[in-house]
Write a protein that holds these residues in place. Structure first.
Motif, PDB file in Angstrom:
ATOM      1  N   SER A  56     -40.518  41.061   8.950  1.00  0.00           N
ATOM      2  CA  SER A  56     -40.229  40.152   7.918  1.00  0.00           C
ATOM      3  C   SER A  56     -40.565  38.754   8.405  1.00  0.00           C
ATOM      4  O   SER A  56     -41.016  37.927   7.558  1.00  0.00           O
ATOM      5  CB  SER A  56     -38.648  40.504   7.293  1.00  0.00           C
ATOM      6  OG  SER A  56     -38.515  41.746   7.012  1.00  0.00           O
ATOM      7  N   THR A  57     -39.908  38.583   9.559  1.00  0.00           N
ATOM      8  CA  THR A  57     -40.089  37.106  10.219  1.00  0.00           C
ATOM      9  C   THR A  57     -41.759  36.838  10.572  1.00  0.00           C
ATOM     10  O   THR A  57     -42.276  35.707   9.994  1.00  0.00           O
ATOM     11  CB  THR A  57     -39.663  37.157  11.483  1.00  0.00           C
ATOM     12  OG1 THR A  57     -38.269  37.582  11.578  1.00  0.00           O
ATOM     13  CG2 THR A  57     -39.640  35.964  12.493  1.00  0.00           C
ATOM     14  N   ALA A  58     -42.431  37.944  10.961  1.00  0.00           N
ATOM     15  CA  ALA A  58     -43.849  37.634  11.150  1.00  0.00           C
ATOM     16  C   ALA A  58     -44.497  37.651   9.739  1.00  0.00           C
ATOM     17  O   ALA A  58     -45.686  36.818   9.837  1.00  0.00           O
ATOM     18  CB  ALA A  58     -44.485  38.662  11.975  1.00  0.00           C
ATOM     19  N   LEU A  59     -44.183  38.104   8.895  1.00  0.00           N
ATOM     20  CA  LEU A  59     -44.886  37.825   7.492  1.00  0.00           C
ATOM     21  C   LEU A  59     -44.289  36.617   6.816  1.00  0.00           C
ATOM     22  O   LEU A  59     -44.873  36.588   5.519  1.00  0.00           O
ATOM     23  CB  LEU A  59     -44.705  39.247   6.715  1.00  0.00           C
ATOM     24  CG  LEU A  59     -45.397  40.345   7.414  1.00  0.00           C
ATOM     25  CD1 LEU A  59     -44.980  41.733   6.777  1.00  0.00           C
ATOM     26  CD2 LEU A  59     -46.890  40.404   7.218  1.00  0.00           C
ATOM     27  N   GLY A  60     -43.472  36.064   7.366  1.00  0.00           N
ATOM     28  CA  GLY A  60     -42.771  34.866   6.454  1.00  0.00           C
ATOM     29  C   GLY A  60     -42.197  35.013   5.392  1.00  0.00           C
ATOM     30  O   GLY A  60     -42.316  34.096   4.331  1.00  0.00           O
ATOM     31  N   ALA A  88     -46.617  34.467   1.260  1.00  0.00           N
ATOM     32  CA  ALA A  88     -47.471  33.200   0.982  1.00  0.00           C
ATOM     33  C   ALA A  88     -48.677  32.849   1.395  1.00  0.00           C
ATOM     34  O   ALA A  88     -49.472  32.495   0.414  1.00  0.00           O
ATOM     35  CB  ALA A  88     -46.257  32.218   1.091  1.00  0.00           C
ATOM     36  N   ASP A  89     -49.027  33.107   2.675  1.00  0.00           N
ATOM     37  CA  ASP A  89     -50.286  32.799   2.999  1.00  0.00           C
ATOM     38  C   ASP A  89     -51.313  33.871   3.152  1.00  0.00           C
ATOM     39  O   ASP A  89     -52.510  33.657   3.740  1.00  0.00           O
ATOM     40  CB  ASP A  89     -50.129  31.992   4.340  1.00  0.00           C
ATOM     41  CG  ASP A  89     -49.490  32.815   5.355  1.00  0.00           C
ATOM     42  OD1 ASP A  89     -48.826  34.005   5.021  1.00  0.00           O
ATOM     43  OD2 ASP A  89     -49.246  32.276   6.656  1.00  0.00           O
ATOM     44  N   GLU A 242     -46.803  34.580  20.092  1.00  0.00           N
ATOM     45  CA  GLU A 242     -46.551  33.135  19.540  1.00  0.00           C
ATOM     46  C   GLU A 242     -46.542  33.263  18.260  1.00  0.00           C
ATOM     47  O   GLU A 242     -45.664  32.677  17.447  1.00  0.00           O
ATOM     48  CB  GLU A 242     -47.568  31.982  20.239  1.00  0.00           C
ATOM     49  CG  GLU A 242     -47.384  31.500  21.547  1.00  0.00           C
ATOM     50  CD  GLU A 242     -48.702  30.571  21.611  1.00  0.00           C
ATOM     51  OE1 GLU A 242     -48.564  29.937  22.816  1.00  0.00           O
ATOM     52  OE2 GLU A 242     -49.518  30.391  20.598  1.00  0.00           O
ATOM     53  N   ALA A 243     -47.333  33.999  17.383  1.00  0.00           N
ATOM     54  CA  ALA A 243     -47.473  33.619  15.917  1.00  0.00           C
ATOM     55  C   ALA A 243     -46.112  33.967  15.246  1.00  0.00           C
ATOM     56  O   ALA A 243     -45.872  33.151  14.356  1.00  0.00           O
ATOM     57  CB  ALA A 243     -48.548  34.637  15.473  1.00  0.00           C
ATOM     58  N   PRO A 244     -45.275  34.826  15.662  1.00  0.00           N
ATOM     59  CA  PRO A 244     -44.065  35.284  14.655  1.00  0.00           C
ATOM     60  C   PRO A 244     -43.240  34.285  14.621  1.00  0.00           C
ATOM     61  O   PRO A 244     -42.470  33.951  13.676  1.00  0.00           O
ATOM     62  CB  PRO A 244     -43.567  36.605  15.228  1.00  0.00           C
ATOM     63  CG  PRO A 244     -44.778  37.376  16.146  1.00  0.00           C
ATOM     64  CD  PRO A 244     -45.491  36.207  16.642  1.00  0.00           C
ATOM     65  N   SER A 245     -42.996  33.255  15.760  1.00  0.00           N
ATOM     66  CA  SER A 245     -42.164  32.288  16.107  1.00  0.00           C
ATOM     67  C   SER A 245     -42.644  31.122  14.890  1.00  0.00           C
ATOM     68  O   SER A 245     -41.709  30.534  14.492  1.00  0.00           O
ATOM     69  CB  SER A 245     -42.106  31.653  17.197  1.00  0.00           C
ATOM     70  OG  SER A 245     -43.209  31.055  17.790  1.00  0.00           O
TER      71      SER A 245
END
Length: 277
Positions: A56-60, A88-89, A242-245
């Protein structure tokens, strides 16, 4: 960023991403392959079944307490359509978030009748899950279920709901350790609960082409699983970590990075190979 598309499957493919060994890139592989497929023009749903909510975090997507989530679907029987949200993105990518409430779901489900069927029923009841003839062009092409790193009731729900298993394996010394237990569980589920479950996809992660060890592990895994192992291996990559942060997959965070290109290639391979007959 849309890429050249791949053919859509004729019916929704439900893939369970599981490996009870932690730290193998399971959630990372789930969200990035799903994002890659969405970029290739597919309609994709990710169901986060891990109380940590990393997918869920990584998918924003929001996943604080009180957000409609997999907990509401499994424990309270809310329809899948009511708990999913579009990312969203990434157009074409949807997610069902996991909140911390899910940590108690295994205990709450113990006394529920047909408790291991809850997820299967929720997915089957969604109006956009099914064949081209039943649902038409609006259907979901892929549903990915990201499991917690354990073989409890949540993972069992996923194994009963899925048609295909997708197992990320890290290219390291203990790669195949613990896999035996997962394969035994899969066999048990196949015998008693879901005879249609097949291991369709193995993805080597954290691959370091410079080492003999990685090549040896890859050879061992390919020797064991044959064509189920994707030709693409995902390299170790700082960008992927890095991406999920930033609340993103690496596919939008750094689309030109080695990790993003590998996951895109893995997504293309999964789509091109098609569902097992």
């Amino acid at each position: 960023m849309r890429r050249q598309g791949v053919p859509r499957p004729r019916e929704t493919r439900v893939l369970v991403v599981a490996n009870q060994k932690g730290g193998v890139g399971k959630t990372t592989s789930t969200v990035n392959v799903a994002a890659g497929l969405a970029q290739l023009g597919q309609k994709v749903l990710v169901i986060d079944l891990d109380p940590q909510g990393n997918a869920s975090t990584a998918l924003g997507v929001e996943h604080h307490r009180g957000t409609p989530s997999t907990y509401d679907m499994l424990v309270d029987g809310q329809p899948l359509a009511d708990v999913m949200t579009e990312c969203a993105d990434l157009p074409g990518l949807w997610a069902v978030p996991a909140t911390i409430d899910l940590a108690g779901a295994e205990i709450e489900l113990v006394s529920v009748v047909a408790r291991e069927q809850r997820l299967a029923r929720a997915i089957a009841a969604h109006p956009l899950v099914g064949t081209e003839d039943e649902v038409g062009d609006e259907r979901f092409d892929y549903v990915f279920v990201d499991c917690p790193p354990s073989l409890g009731l949540l993972t069992l729900n996923a194994l009963v709901a899925g048609r295909e298993m997708f197992i990320p394996i890290q290219a390291e010394y203990y790669a195949l350790e613990g896999l035996g237990m997962l394969l035994e569980t899969v066999e048990m589920v196949r015998q008693h609960l879901n005879p249609g479950l097949t291991i369709s996809t193995i993805l080597l992660t954290m691959y370091d082409a410079r080492t003999r060890l990685a090549a040896g592990v890859a050879e061992e895994v390919r020797g064991h699983f044959g064509d189920q192992v994707l030709k693409t291996a995902v390299p170790r990559s700082v960008r992927v970590s890095e991406a999920p942060s930033y609340g993103q997959t690496v596919m939008t965070y750094d689309p030109a990075s080695a990790g993003a290109l590998s996951y895109l290639e893995a997504a293309r391979e999964i789509a091109s190979k098609g569902a097992p007959a």
